[in-house]
Design an enzyme around this catalytic site. Sequence first.
Site, short mmCIF file in Angstrom:
data_model
loop_
_atom_site.label_atom_id
_atom_site.label_comp_id
_atom_site.label_asym_id
_atom_site.label_seq_id
_atom_site.Cartn_x
_atom_site.Cartn_y
_atom_site.Cartn_z
CG HIS A 350 21.40 37.13 71.50
ND1 HIS A 350 21.06 35.91 72.06
CD2 HIS A 350 22.57 36.93 70.85
CE1 HIS A 350 21.99 35.02 71.75
NE2 HIS A 350 22.91 35.61 71.02
CB ALA A 351 25.68 39.06 74.32
CG HIS A 380 31.45 34.70 72.98
ND1 HIS A 380 31.66 33.49 72.34
CD2 HIS A 380 30.73 35.45 72.10
CE1 HIS A 380 31.08 33.52 71.14
NE2 HIS A 380 30.51 34.69 70.99
CD GLU A 381 29.17 38.77 72.64
OE1 GLU A 381 29.57 39.11 71.50
OE2 GLU A 381 28.32 37.87 72.81
CG HIS A 384 32.82 38.31 68.41
ND1 HIS A 384 33.05 37.33 67.48
CD2 HIS A 384 31.75 37.88 69.13
CE1 HIS A 384 32.15 36.35 67.62
NE2 HIS A 384 31.35 36.66 68.62
CD GLU A 408 30.13 33.62 67.00
OE1 GLU A 408 30.17 33.82 68.22
OE2 GLU A 408 29.65 34.43 66.19
CG HIS A 510 21.58 32.40 67.08
ND1 HIS A 510 21.29 32.32 68.42
CD2 HIS A 510 22.80 32.97 66.98
CE1 HIS A 510 22.31 32.81 69.12
NE2 HIS A 510 23.25 33.21 68.28
CE1 TYR A 520 27.63 31.82 68.28
CE2 TYR A 520 25.83 31.19 66.84
CZ TYR A 520 26.55 32.17 67.49
OH TYR A 520 26.19 33.48 67.36
N1 ASP Z 1 28.00 34.96 71.77
C1 ASP Z 1 26.72 34.50 72.09
C2 ASP Z 1 26.06 34.01 70.84
O1 ASP Z 1 26.83 34.18 69.92
C3 ASP Z 1 26.01 35.60 72.69
C4 ASP Z 1 25.38 35.12 73.90
O2 ASP Z 1 25.80 34.12 74.40
O3 ASP Z 1 24.45 35.78 74.35
O4 ASP Z 1 24.90 34.04 70.51
N1 SER Z 2 26.00 32.51 71.90
C1 SER Z 2 25.31 31.47 71.25
C2 SER Z 2 23.91 31.33 71.77
O1 SER Z 2 23.51 32.07 72.60
C3 SER Z 2 26.08 30.20 71.36
O2 SER Z 2 26.46 29.96 72.67
O3 SER Z 2 23.19 30.48 71.35
ZN ZN Z 3 29.66 35.46 69.27
#
Ligand code: ASP
Ligand code: SER
Ligand code: ZN
Length: 612
Positions: A350-351, A380-381, A384, A408, A510, A520
């Site tokens: 997971h990123a 996105h990353e 951060h 985020e 998560h 998010y």
């Molecule tokens: N930024 C995303 C999230 O926060 C990471 C993803 O999309 O894999 O979970």
């Molecule tokens: N990065 C978050 C997720 O993977 C929100 O997009 O759920």
């Molecule tokens: Zn993120």
Amino acid sequence: MIAKPLLKAAASWIAIAAFAAACATTPTQQAATAPAATPEAAQAFVDNAERELMARSEYEGRVAWVYSTNINYDTEWLLQRADAEGTQTRVRIASEAARYQGLNLSPETQRKLNMLRLGLTLPAPQREGAADELSQITTRLASIYSTGRIDYQGRQVTLDELETLMGTERNPARLQEMWTEWHDVATPMHDDYARMVEIANEGARDLGYENVAQMWLSKYDMPADDMEQEVERLWGQMQPFYEQLHCFVRNRLSANYGEAVQSRTGPIRADLLGNMWAQDWTALMPIVRPRGSAQTYDTTQLLTRAGYTPVTMTEAAERFYTSLGMEELPDTFWERSLLTRPRDRDVVCHASAWNVDNVEDLRVKQCIQINAEHFQTIHHELGHNFYQRAYNQQPFLFRDGAHDGFHEAIGDFIALNITPEYLVEIGLLRRNQVPSAAADTNLLLEQALGKISFLPFALAMDQWRWQVFDGRITPDQYNTAWWDLRERYQGIRPPVERSAAGFDPGAKYHIANNVPYLRYFLSYVLQFQFYEAACQQAGWEGPLHRCTVYGNREVGERFNRMLEMGSSQPWPDALEAFTGTRQMDGGSMVRYFQPLMTYMEEQNRGQDCGWD
Ligand code: ASP
Ligand code: SER
Ligand code: ZN
């Protein structure tokens, strides 16, 4: 996701030596002398706590990194241990912080004290063994998720591969198989999760909160109840859009798969939406695209044909930030990041984005695949990372987002600027391939499938957890309540009856990893506010979704004013510094999507929308 020290401390002699060198009194001595609660004592306490946490943080980050990039018996052992000690440290600090409430303190010291009280995602009670039991459970949950594999079509398949397949496979039986097998991976988490909730709630009560949910909702510069109201207000602004999108998509799916697979009324089958969690429906574009509509392009195809690699995708994302005037990423970013899934070991795919030393040891960990979704995610990353570096001059406790939704939103805001014109500018698209204005509905629909569909998913995620933590949902109701909420908010249903004893929530990163999710939801609202403000600053006059601020240094400068504040001020101040407003508001999102809303309302006329 931003990597926060999941891990909170370590009894490494290195960390202790660094700490002892940095401060005159050790925390133990200080606790033993228990000074009277004066403003001076509060100040000294805050200074010490900040130094202690900073000295530990780098060690914690390295343990977490080593685990996340190589999951095995020993790294689990290290993680579990460091996490338990970290929890103990933060619980001790949080309960001491409570002693200094109600004193006449400087706003800065008061703010830091509040942060120290709220500094845990999952607190433990102080009794012997509790932190240890809690971290054994959370480590186990994390590893079940990240090492999970399913048997599919005669081979072992990992989640990152499954995620892509969920977007490309169109055979309902195969979709159902992948979906079901992945959700079954989480079943063994059930009892651990229930025990975890018990322990963490006990810890929350020890710190003076009703439960963990109240702690999570108290991190937004307002009382928890007010924040819940805010969320309701924002959702109310977007809900009509979601209902139209749901109706539109359901209709197309039904036409595509037939009534027997997807009915024209009622909830949508969750495995048909192009994503394992039905949180992002962009992959449905080929199915839902209006017939005979103007042609758009496929970003995945553009990237593939141009021969992009994980590294060049990351470089492309970096260039957007540097075009706004930000400094290039340090060499160590390229040396230390993990950008592809290694063949020979388990990792957390997971990123996430990291700043291991809280200064400039920036890294991304992402198993990048060459497709449009991953192109967005790498933007996105890096958001951060650039945020982390922008606020690294703040005192340690303020090296954080204005609130977690800001963190985020940064990179997603940047990714909204990936317009056709921008793709021309970076050489991915030829000028004669730029879709005409007649294709605007298509372009907006593609965005809506990613952004609007996400909102009720994010709400269902944390509604479930808030209710689990406050006791409205008991362990025997975990799975049924999960599907009740998913149906209520998203209007979806599982492809097959799910066992009440299962644990489908744990099939989402998560939840298995205890990362709060409200952030998010907030970020999806905020990113459109940032975008609209930036485009106004740039003097953009066309349709909002065609605007890109690529290369605009003035916007970059104003953006940076918000970023460099970190969490030093209440979030409305940070929001104001960039956008000029002090309220979170769905208006920007509404304006962005308005032409599509008009279109969908026409298309849906006469349909039986909704799903009750
Ligand atoms: N930024 C995303 C999230 O926060 C990471 C993803 O999309 O894999 O979970
Ligand atoms: N990065 C978050 C997720 O993977 C929100 O997009 O759920
Ligand atoms: Zn993120």
